[in-house]
Design an enzyme around this catalytic site. Structure first.
Site, PDB file in Angstrom:
ATOM      1  N   GLY A  52     -36.134 -31.434 -16.626  1.00 40.97           N
ATOM      2  CA  GLY A  52     -34.505 -31.526 -17.034  1.00 40.97           C
ATOM      3  C   GLY A  52     -33.749 -32.764 -17.349  1.00 40.97           C
ATOM      4  N   GLY A  94     -30.601 -34.167 -17.702  1.00 44.07           N
ATOM      5  CA  GLY A  94     -29.241 -34.419 -17.744  1.00 44.07           C
ATOM      6  C   GLY A  94     -29.474 -36.192 -17.090  1.00 44.07           C
ATOM      7  CG  PHE A  95     -24.820 -36.831 -15.968  1.00 42.42           C
ATOM      8  CD1 PHE A  95     -25.338 -38.139 -16.789  1.00 42.42           C
ATOM      9  CD2 PHE A  95     -24.610 -35.984 -15.896  1.00 42.42           C
ATOM     10  CE1 PHE A  95     -23.672 -37.782 -17.667  1.00 42.42           C
ATOM     11  CE2 PHE A  95     -23.718 -35.762 -16.533  1.00 42.42           C
ATOM     12  CZ  PHE A  95     -22.977 -36.977 -17.043  1.00 42.42           C
ATOM     13  N   GLY A  96     -29.559 -36.307 -13.938  1.00 41.93           N
ATOM     14  CA  GLY A  96     -30.650 -36.779 -13.002  1.00 41.93           C
ATOM     15  C   GLY A  96     -31.875 -37.127 -13.838  1.00 41.93           C
ATOM     16  CB  VAL A 112     -39.036 -24.994 -17.312  1.00 42.33           C
ATOM     17  CG1 VAL A 112     -40.245 -24.989 -15.809  1.00 42.33           C
ATOM     18  CG2 VAL A 112     -39.020 -26.283 -17.217  1.00 42.33           C
ATOM     19  CD  GLU A 127     -12.403 -32.778 -16.463  1.00 39.01           C
ATOM     20  OE1 GLU A 127     -13.164 -31.478 -17.000  1.00 39.01           O
ATOM     21  OE2 GLU A 127     -12.276 -33.564 -16.740  1.00 39.01           O
TER      22      GLU A 127
HETATM   23  C1  LIG Z   1     -17.302 -28.881 -18.445  1.00 32.58           C
HETATM   24  C2  LIG Z   1     -18.122 -29.433 -17.266  1.00 32.58           C
HETATM   25  C3  LIG Z   1     -16.925 -30.697 -17.296  1.00 32.58           C
HETATM   26  C4  LIG Z   1     -17.192 -31.695 -15.813  1.00 32.58           C
HETATM   27  N1  LIG Z   1     -16.807 -33.003 -15.758  1.00 32.58           N
HETATM   28  C5  LIG Z   1     -17.031 -33.610 -15.028  1.00 32.58           C
HETATM   29  C6  LIG Z   1     -17.045 -35.012 -14.443  1.00 32.58           C
HETATM   30  O1  LIG Z   1     -15.193 -34.959 -14.952  1.00 32.58           O
HETATM   31  N2  LIG Z   1     -16.712 -35.640 -13.871  1.00 32.58           N
HETATM   32  C7  LIG Z   1     -18.380 -35.337 -13.504  1.00 32.58           C
HETATM   33  O2  LIG Z   1     -18.620 -36.323 -12.276  1.00 32.58           O
HETATM   34  N3  LIG Z   1     -18.826 -34.492 -13.425  1.00 32.58           N
HETATM   35  C8  LIG Z   1     -18.582 -33.536 -14.128  1.00 32.58           C
HETATM   36  N4  LIG Z   1     -18.968 -32.695 -14.097  1.00 32.58           N
HETATM   37  C9  LIG Z   1     -20.013 -32.216 -13.351  1.00 32.58           C
HETATM   38  C10 LIG Z   1     -21.417 -32.634 -13.456  1.00 32.58           C
HETATM   39  O3  LIG Z   1     -21.897 -32.724 -15.734  1.00 32.58           O
HETATM   40  C11 LIG Z   1     -22.667 -32.401 -13.737  1.00 32.58           C
HETATM   41  O4  LIG Z   1     -22.463 -32.504 -11.934  1.00 32.58           O
HETATM   42  C12 LIG Z   1     -23.800 -32.921 -14.258  1.00 32.58           C
HETATM   43  O5  LIG Z   1     -23.994 -32.920 -15.456  1.00 32.58           O
HETATM   44  C13 LIG Z   1     -25.200 -33.073 -13.589  1.00 32.58           C
HETATM   45  O6  LIG Z   1     -26.111 -33.622 -13.611  1.00 32.58           O
HETATM   46  P1  LIG Z   1     -27.998 -32.825 -13.684  1.00 32.58           P
HETATM   47  O7  LIG Z   1     -29.276 -33.389 -14.211  1.00 32.58           O
HETATM   48  O8  LIG Z   1     -27.504 -32.039 -12.709  1.00 32.58           O
HETATM   49  O9  LIG Z   1     -27.980 -31.406 -14.542  1.00 32.58           O
HETATM   50  P2  LIG Z   1     -26.829 -30.706 -16.025  1.00 32.58           P
HETATM   51  O10 LIG Z   1     -26.212 -32.234 -16.727  1.00 32.58           O
HETATM   52  O11 LIG Z   1     -27.405 -29.513 -16.049  1.00 32.58           O
HETATM   53  O12 LIG Z   1     -29.018 -30.981 -16.790  1.00 32.58           O
HETATM   54  C14 LIG Z   1     -30.147 -30.419 -16.427  1.00 32.58           C
HETATM   55  C15 LIG Z   1     -30.486 -30.026 -17.587  1.00 32.58           C
HETATM   56  O13 LIG Z   1     -32.112 -29.090 -17.534  1.00 32.58           O
HETATM   57  C16 LIG Z   1     -31.835 -28.675 -18.658  1.00 32.58           C
HETATM   58  N5  LIG Z   1     -32.474 -27.147 -18.116  1.00 32.58           N
HETATM   59  C17 LIG Z   1     -31.894 -26.268 -17.503  1.00 32.58           C
HETATM   60  N6  LIG Z   1     -32.892 -25.108 -17.733  1.00 32.58           N
HETATM   61  C18 LIG Z   1     -33.942 -25.959 -17.728  1.00 32.58           C
HETATM   62  C19 LIG Z   1     -35.030 -25.168 -18.222  1.00 32.58           C
HETATM   63  N7  LIG Z   1     -35.428 -23.650 -17.550  1.00 32.58           N
HETATM   64  N8  LIG Z   1     -36.428 -25.418 -18.804  1.00 32.58           N
HETATM   65  C20 LIG Z   1     -35.664 -26.924 -19.808  1.00 32.58           C
HETATM   66  N9  LIG Z   1     -34.636 -26.945 -19.485  1.00 32.58           N
HETATM   67  C21 LIG Z   1     -33.894 -26.744 -18.851  1.00 32.58           C
HETATM   68  C22 LIG Z   1     -30.455 -28.824 -19.102  1.00 32.58           C
HETATM   69  O14 LIG Z   1     -30.676 -27.840 -21.183  1.00 32.58           O
HETATM   70  C23 LIG Z   1     -30.672 -29.460 -19.459  1.00 32.58           C
HETATM   71  O15 LIG Z   1     -30.288 -30.883 -19.976  1.00 32.58           O
HETATM   72  C24 LIG Z   1     -18.361 -31.551 -15.136  1.00 32.58           C
HETATM   73  C25 LIG Z   1     -19.736 -30.542 -15.415  1.00 32.58           C
HETATM   74  C26 LIG Z   1     -18.679 -29.472 -16.477  1.00 32.58           C
HETATM   75  C27 LIG Z   1     -19.144 -27.720 -17.070  1.00 32.58           C
END
Ligand SMILES: Cc1cc2nc3c(=O)[nH]c(=O)nc-3n(C[C@H](O)[C@H](O)[C@H](O)COP(=O)(O)OP(=O)(O)OC[C@H]3O[C@@H](n4cnc5c(N)ncnc54)[C@H](O)[C@@H]3O)c2cc1C
Length: 425
Positions: A13, A15-17, A82, A173
């Site tokens: 993943g 994402g931010f994490g 994955v 939003e």
């Molecule tokens: C519309 C919206 C608005 C938001 N607004 C805010 C805000 O204003 N402030 C704030 O702090 N937070 C906000 N959030 C929450 C924030 O965006 C999430 O908490 C954050 O993105 C979580 O990060 P993460 O790395 O856990 O997951 P994600 O950012 O979801 O990243 C997960 C990654 O895993 C990848 N992935 C998933 N499944 C698979 C797979 N099977 N195989 C390969 N890759 C895969 C995805 O493509 C993605 O890139 C918002 C969320 C949404 C949906």
């Protein structure tokens, strides 16, 4: 790039994490492999601006290779889904390349939408979770206005009406941004279409919107939405969704060709196959060092982890700052372990809970209970969210984009081309 005999860290993943982990491993003596189904990192907090034409896709999706290859020679990025994770064999199965074994594994696969079994929602609702979701919604709404412009009978059928489900930050939003798009740009773009017939209805199951905020902020948010002509309906759920009708549990039926789903999230489905203890919302319970039970080499970060805050003893919310800080902590921890140092427990630095409603309207609640609203809160939102952007270049670009759209109020992205591209393929 892979060096024999170096430990391998596999991050699932981007994402931010996951990205936070990868960037903190830049100097580690390890081969780092970052896997994502996309070749870009999605800045989810700005999805609603993409969906309403305020921003272009490149302001919301950032190339993962650009983000990690700048100065980081020990990372390989692969774009592939994955499909399975075997914690006992320490192996990850990928859809489009050979399986990978690991010495350390970081689970950062995020969350996904859940429709709670609502009839017709999976087929007809527009979720707001991915970059493609936002583009799909924008194309659909623009398509409905173009159609109604040519055939006014569609207006009575609800072609321009939008129902937004969920009174949390995503729903609020989205409703606020759609209202500004309708009453600003569309009022000018489609002068023959009667604006007052285009409704935006926000439906919340609980007694109030923004339930996570103090009552004064809830009232402010409701008034700010109503000022923007959003109808707020509380204490009822959506019972079913059809292409042109939304039925509420209260018995009301709304003629609407668009239903935006901002109501529910659950941890990525893949976690169900891991044989781990799961908390509410399909999230993996992690220890104070963010490892998963029985596997000191496996970490979970961000939305799919249930991280208990050491200070408040509450599970931290699914927020960008929680994901980024937990990811960075895991990157630093793995680097320490590789250097033979002891890991430290994770401590979340709470910068407040915040959300925007529209231009000049936002709310912030700080940890001690202090609240802010209006332009001041929107500025605080901007500062906290700039810090989530991965590079200084991204921050500079975002400042230009936000300042530009704030000054001109122009939604230059309100053109359709995706559906034309798809039609020509
Ligand atoms: C519309 C919206 C608005 C938001 N607004 C805010 C805000 O204003 N402030 C704030 O702090 N937070 C906000 N959030 C929450 C924030 O965006 C999430 O908490 C954050 O993105 C979580 O990060 P993460 O790395 O856990 O997951 P994600 O950012 O979801 O990243 C997960 C990654 O895993 C990848 N992935 C998933 N499944 C698979 C797979 N099977 N195989 C390969 N890759 C895969 C995805 O493509 C993605 O890139 C918002 C969320 C949404 C949906």
């Amino acid at each position: 790039m892979t060096e024999p005999d170096r430990p391998r860290v596999v991050i699932l993943g981007g994402g931010f994490g996951g990205l936070g982990t990868a960037l903190k491993l830049s100097k580690a003596d390890a081969d780092v492999v970052l896997i994502d189904r996309h070749d870009y990192h999605t800045f989810q907090p700005l999805l609603y601006q993409l969906a309403t034409g305020l921003l272009e896709p490149s302001a919301v999706g950032h190339s993962l290779r650009d983000l990690v290859h700048h100065d980081q020679k020990n990372v390989a990025v692969h774009k592939t889904p994955v499909t399975a994770i075997d914690l006992e064999a320490r192996q990850v199965t990928l859809a489009e390349m050979a399986p990978l074994t690991y010495d350390f594994l970081v689970l950062g696969l995020g969350a996904e939408v859940t429709f709670f079994g609502t009839e017709g929602a999976a087929e007809h609702a527009f979720p707001m979770y991915t970059l493609t979701d936002a583009i799909r919604l924008k194309e659909h709404v623009l398509g409905r206005w173009e159609a109604a412009d040519k055939d006014p009978s569609l207006i009575e059928d609800g072609a321009l009406n939008v129902v937004v489900v969920g009174g949390g930050p995503t729903g609020v939003e989205s409703a606020g941004a759609i209202a500004e798009l309708y009453r600003g740009d569309f009022a000018r773009d489609y002068p023959d279409v009667p604006q007052e017939k285009a409704r935006i209805v926000l439906v919340e199951a609980g007694p109030d919107i923004f339930g996570m905020f103090k009552p004064n902020l809830r009232t402010y948010a409701r008034e700010a939405l109503e000022k923007r002509t959003v109808e707020v309906v509380t204490d009822t759920r959506v019972a079913s969704v059809a292409p042109t009708r939304v039925a509420l549990k209260s018995g009301t039926e709304i003629a609407a060709h668009t239903l935006v789903w901002g109501a529910g999230l659950q941890g990525n489905q893949l976690v169900q196959s891991l044989g781990l203890e799961l908390e509410r919302g399909n999230r993996i319970a992690v220890g104070p060092d963010l490892t998963v039970a029985g596997h000191p080499e496996v970490y979970a970060v961000g939305d799919l982890a249930a991280i208990t805050d050491a200070k408040t003893e509450q599970v931290l919310p699914q927020l960008g700052s929680v994901a980024l800080q937990s990811g960075e902590h895991v990157g630093e921890t793995i680097a320490r372990r590789l250097d033979g140092e002891e890991p430290k427990p994770f401590k979340y630095k709470d910068k407040g809970t915040m959300a925007t409603i529209g231009r000049g309207a936002a709310v912030v609640e700080m940890l001690g209970g202090r609240t802010m609203k209006g332009r001041k809160a929107q500025a605080a939102w901007g500062v906290v969210h700039l810090a989530l952007l991965p590079t200084n270049e991204d921050r500079a670009k975002a400042i230009v984009d936000w300042a530009g759209s704030g000054l001109t109020h122009q939604r230059t992205g309100r053109i359709t081309y995706e559906s034309e591209v798809n039609a020509n393929q």
